[in-house]
Motif scaffolding. Structure first.
Motif, PDB file in Angstrom:
ATOM      1  N   ARG A  92       0.848  -1.194   0.000  1.00 18.56           N
ATOM      2  CA  ARG A  92       0.000   0.000   0.000  1.00 18.56           C
ATOM      3  C   ARG A  92       0.881   1.241   0.000  1.00 18.56           C
ATOM      4  O   ARG A  92       1.998   1.225   0.495  1.00 18.56           O
ATOM      5  CB  ARG A  92      -0.887  -0.013   1.255  1.00 18.56           C
ATOM      6  N   VAL A  93       0.345   2.330  -0.561  1.00 12.11           N
ATOM      7  CA  VAL A  93       1.049   3.611  -0.636  1.00 12.11           C
ATOM      8  C   VAL A  93       0.147   4.685  -0.060  1.00 12.11           C
ATOM      9  O   VAL A  93      -1.065   4.655  -0.254  1.00 12.11           O
ATOM     10  CB  VAL A  93       1.376   3.969  -2.110  1.00 12.11           C
ATOM     11  N   GLU A  94       0.726   5.650   0.635  1.00 10.02           N
ATOM     12  CA  GLU A  94      -0.060   6.792   1.110  1.00 10.02           C
ATOM     13  C   GLU A  94       0.794   8.052   1.112  1.00 10.02           C
ATOM     14  O   GLU A  94       2.021   7.989   1.193  1.00 10.02           O
ATOM     15  CB  GLU A  94      -0.635   6.527   2.506  1.00 10.02           C
ATOM     16  N   VAL A  95       0.129   9.187   1.000  1.00  5.59           N
ATOM     17  CA  VAL A  95       0.793  10.487   1.075  1.00  5.59           C
ATOM     18  C   VAL A  95       0.885  10.860   2.543  1.00  5.59           C
ATOM     19  O   VAL A  95      -0.082  10.714   3.286  1.00  5.59           O
ATOM     20  CB  VAL A  95       0.011  11.556   0.285  1.00  5.59           C
ATOM     21  N   THR A  96       2.040  11.338   2.960  1.00  9.48           N
ATOM     22  CA  THR A  96       2.239  11.686   4.367  1.00  9.48           C
ATOM     23  C   THR A  96       3.219  12.844   4.474  1.00  9.48           C
ATOM     24  O   THR A  96       3.625  13.415   3.467  1.00  9.48           O
ATOM     25  CB  THR A  96       2.746  10.451   5.159  1.00  9.48           C
ATOM     26  N   GLY A 112       9.462   3.634  10.918  1.00 12.87           N
ATOM     27  CA  GLY A 112      10.260   3.011   9.869  1.00 12.87           C
ATOM     28  C   GLY A 112      11.298   3.976   9.318  1.00 12.87           C
ATOM     29  O   GLY A 112      11.467   5.090   9.811  1.00 12.87           O
ATOM     30  N   MET A 113      11.981   3.549   8.295  1.00 15.61           N
ATOM     31  CA  MET A 113      13.048   4.358   7.707  1.00 15.61           C
ATOM     32  C   MET A 113      12.476   5.574   6.964  1.00 15.61           C
ATOM     33  O   MET A 113      11.396   5.496   6.392  1.00 15.61           O
ATOM     34  CB  MET A 113      13.884   3.524   6.738  1.00 15.61           C
ATOM     35  N   LEU A 114      13.239   6.662   6.994  1.00 17.80           N
ATOM     36  CA  LEU A 114      12.891   7.884   6.285  1.00 17.80           C
ATOM     37  C   LEU A 114      14.087   8.276   5.430  1.00 17.80           C
ATOM     38  O   LEU A 114      15.213   8.352   5.928  1.00 17.80           O
ATOM     39  CB  LEU A 114      12.572   9.010   7.275  1.00 17.80           C
ATOM     40  N   TYR A 115      13.844   8.486   4.145  1.00 16.80           N
ATOM     41  CA  TYR A 115      14.885   8.909   3.205  1.00 16.80           C
ATOM     42  C   TYR A 115      14.427  10.216   2.585  1.00 16.80           C
ATOM     43  O   TYR A 115      13.416  10.241   1.888  1.00 16.80           O
ATOM     44  CB  TYR A 115      15.071   7.862   2.098  1.00 16.80           C
ATOM     45  N   ASN A 116      15.165  11.306   2.850  1.00 17.75           N
ATOM     46  CA  ASN A 116      14.796  12.583   2.247  1.00 17.75           C
ATOM     47  C   ASN A 116      15.975  13.546   2.262  1.00 17.75           C
ATOM     48  O   ASN A 116      16.961  13.311   2.962  1.00 17.75           O
ATOM     49  CB  ASN A 116      13.570  13.189   2.936  1.00 17.75           C
ATOM     50  N   VAL A 117      15.889  14.605   1.476  1.00 21.87           N
ATOM     51  CA  VAL A 117      16.938  15.629   1.469  1.00 21.87           C
ATOM     52  C   VAL A 117      16.391  17.028   1.678  1.00 21.87           C
ATOM     53  O   VAL A 117      17.154  17.936   1.984  1.00 21.87           O
ATOM     54  CB  VAL A 117      17.796  15.596   0.177  1.00 21.87           C
ATOM     55  N   SER A 118      15.088  17.215   1.508  1.00 22.12           N
ATOM     56  CA  SER A 118      14.516  18.543   1.722  1.00 22.12           C
ATOM     57  C   SER A 118      13.009  18.428   1.889  1.00 22.12           C
ATOM     58  O   SER A 118      12.398  17.464   1.460  1.00 22.12           O
ATOM     59  CB  SER A 118      14.837  19.477   0.551  1.00 22.12           C
ATOM     60  N   GLY A 119      12.448  19.437   2.525  1.00 21.80           N
ATOM     61  CA  GLY A 119      10.993  19.482   2.682  1.00 21.80           C
ATOM     62  C   GLY A 119      10.462  18.469   3.679  1.00 21.80           C
ATOM     63  O   GLY A 119      11.201  17.710   4.296  1.00 21.80           O
ATOM     64  N   THR A 120       9.132  18.480   3.820  1.00 19.93           N
ATOM     65  CA  THR A 120       8.484  17.557   4.754  1.00 19.93           C
ATOM     66  C   THR A 120       7.484  16.631   4.073  1.00 19.93           C
ATOM     67  O   THR A 120       6.954  15.733   4.715  1.00 19.93           O
ATOM     68  CB  THR A 120       7.734  18.342   5.857  1.00 19.93           C
ATOM     69  N   GLN A 121       7.225  16.835   2.791  1.00 27.70           N
ATOM     70  CA  GLN A 121       6.278  15.978   2.088  1.00 27.70           C
ATOM     71  C   GLN A 121       6.927  14.622   1.799  1.00 27.70           C
ATOM     72  O   GLN A 121       8.122  14.551   1.521  1.00 27.70           O
ATOM     73  CB  GLN A 121       5.840  16.617   0.782  1.00 27.70           C
ATOM     74  N   ALA A 122       6.108  13.584   1.845  1.00 29.13           N
ATOM     75  CA  ALA A 122       6.665  12.245   1.623  1.00 29.13           C
ATOM     76  C   ALA A 122       5.571  11.287   1.187  1.00 29.13           C
ATOM     77  O   ALA A 122       4.383  11.588   1.262  1.00 29.13           O
ATOM     78  CB  ALA A 122       7.322  11.729   2.905  1.00 29.13           C
ATOM     79  N   MET A 123       6.007  10.123   0.733  1.00 33.77           N
ATOM     80  CA  MET A 123       5.089   9.015   0.477  1.00 33.77           C
ATOM     81  C   MET A 123       5.514   7.872   1.397  1.00 33.77           C
ATOM     82  O   MET A 123       6.703   7.636   1.596  1.00 33.77           O
ATOM     83  CB  MET A 123       5.121   8.590  -0.986  1.00 33.77           C
ATOM     84  N   ARG A 124       4.536   7.236   1.993  1.00 37.67           N
ATOM     85  CA  ARG A 124       4.808   6.102   2.872  1.00 37.67           C
ATOM     86  C   ARG A 124       4.496   4.822   2.106  1.00 37.67           C
ATOM     87  O   ARG A 124       3.425   4.687   1.519  1.00 37.67           O
ATOM     88  CB  ARG A 124       3.959   6.158   4.131  1.00 37.67           C
ATOM     89  N   LEU A 125       5.448   3.916   2.111  1.00 38.81           N
ATOM     90  CA  LEU A 125       5.267   2.610   1.475  1.00 38.81           C
ATOM     91  C   LEU A 125       5.067   1.565   2.553  1.00 38.81           C
ATOM     92  O   LEU A 125       5.904   1.435   3.459  1.00 38.81           O
ATOM     93  CB  LEU A 125       6.495   2.249   0.633  1.00 38.81           C
TER      94      LEU A 125
END
Length: 163
Positions: A92-96, A112-125
């Motif tokens: 499942r996928v969701e916007v978070t 769980g793990m978080l991979y990002n370089v900027s901002g706060t928007q993400a998708m959760r897998l």
């Protein structure tokens, strides 16, 4: 290699500024200490700049790539570090969003793990093995649509995990 369906690149401009400030400060310090400094002091100044530049080269850009069979993400141009997940492993996928205290980079969080370089928007897998992870994105809604069509009920995913 599979054809790319969609790709997003994010650059951490803030990281470039931090490295520029560190290297500039080190250059000024180097100029000030000149020949008066001992080997240890000079080594500390050089290592500070070297670590900042290495961090810049390894972590200032993240690329997320969707192909017909998998989702890949990597930092910088050399694809290291990098990860991949077969689409068949995504349940499942969701916007978070991430919160500011979680920071940027590669982080272990309570969800769980978080991979990002900027901002706060993400998708959760949500993976079929029970794990979850978040990928930072400037376009999480678009990623949701793309991944939902390929991983949701009745999705037509070409091939399987082994290929």
């Amino acid at each position: 290699m599979d054809e790319i369906v969609y790709e997003e690149q994010q650059t951490a401009i803030w990281f470039l500024w931090i490295v520029a400030v560190i290297v500039t400060a080190d250059l000024v310090l180097w100029q000030q200490i000149g020949e008066k400094a001992n080997l240890h002091e000079k080594t500390v100044v050089l290592l500070t700049s070297a670590v900042a530049i290495a961090g810049l080269l390894l972590m200032h850009r993240m690329t997320i790539t969707l192909t017909a069979r998998e989702l890949r993400w990597r930092y910088t141009w050399i694809s290291f570090p990098g990860w991949r997940i077969p689409l068949t492993d995504i349940r499942r996928v969701e916007v978070t969003k991430s919160v500011w205290i979680e920071g940027w980079g590669i982080r272990y969080t309570t969800t769980g793990m978080l991979y990002n370089v900027s901002g706060t928007q993400a998708m959760r897998l949500h993976l079929k093995n029970g794990k979850t992870l978040r990928l930072g994105s400037q376009q999480p809604g678009h990623w949701y649509s793309l991944l939902q069509a390929r991983t949701g009920p009745g999705a037509g995913i070409a091939g399987n995990r082994y290929g």
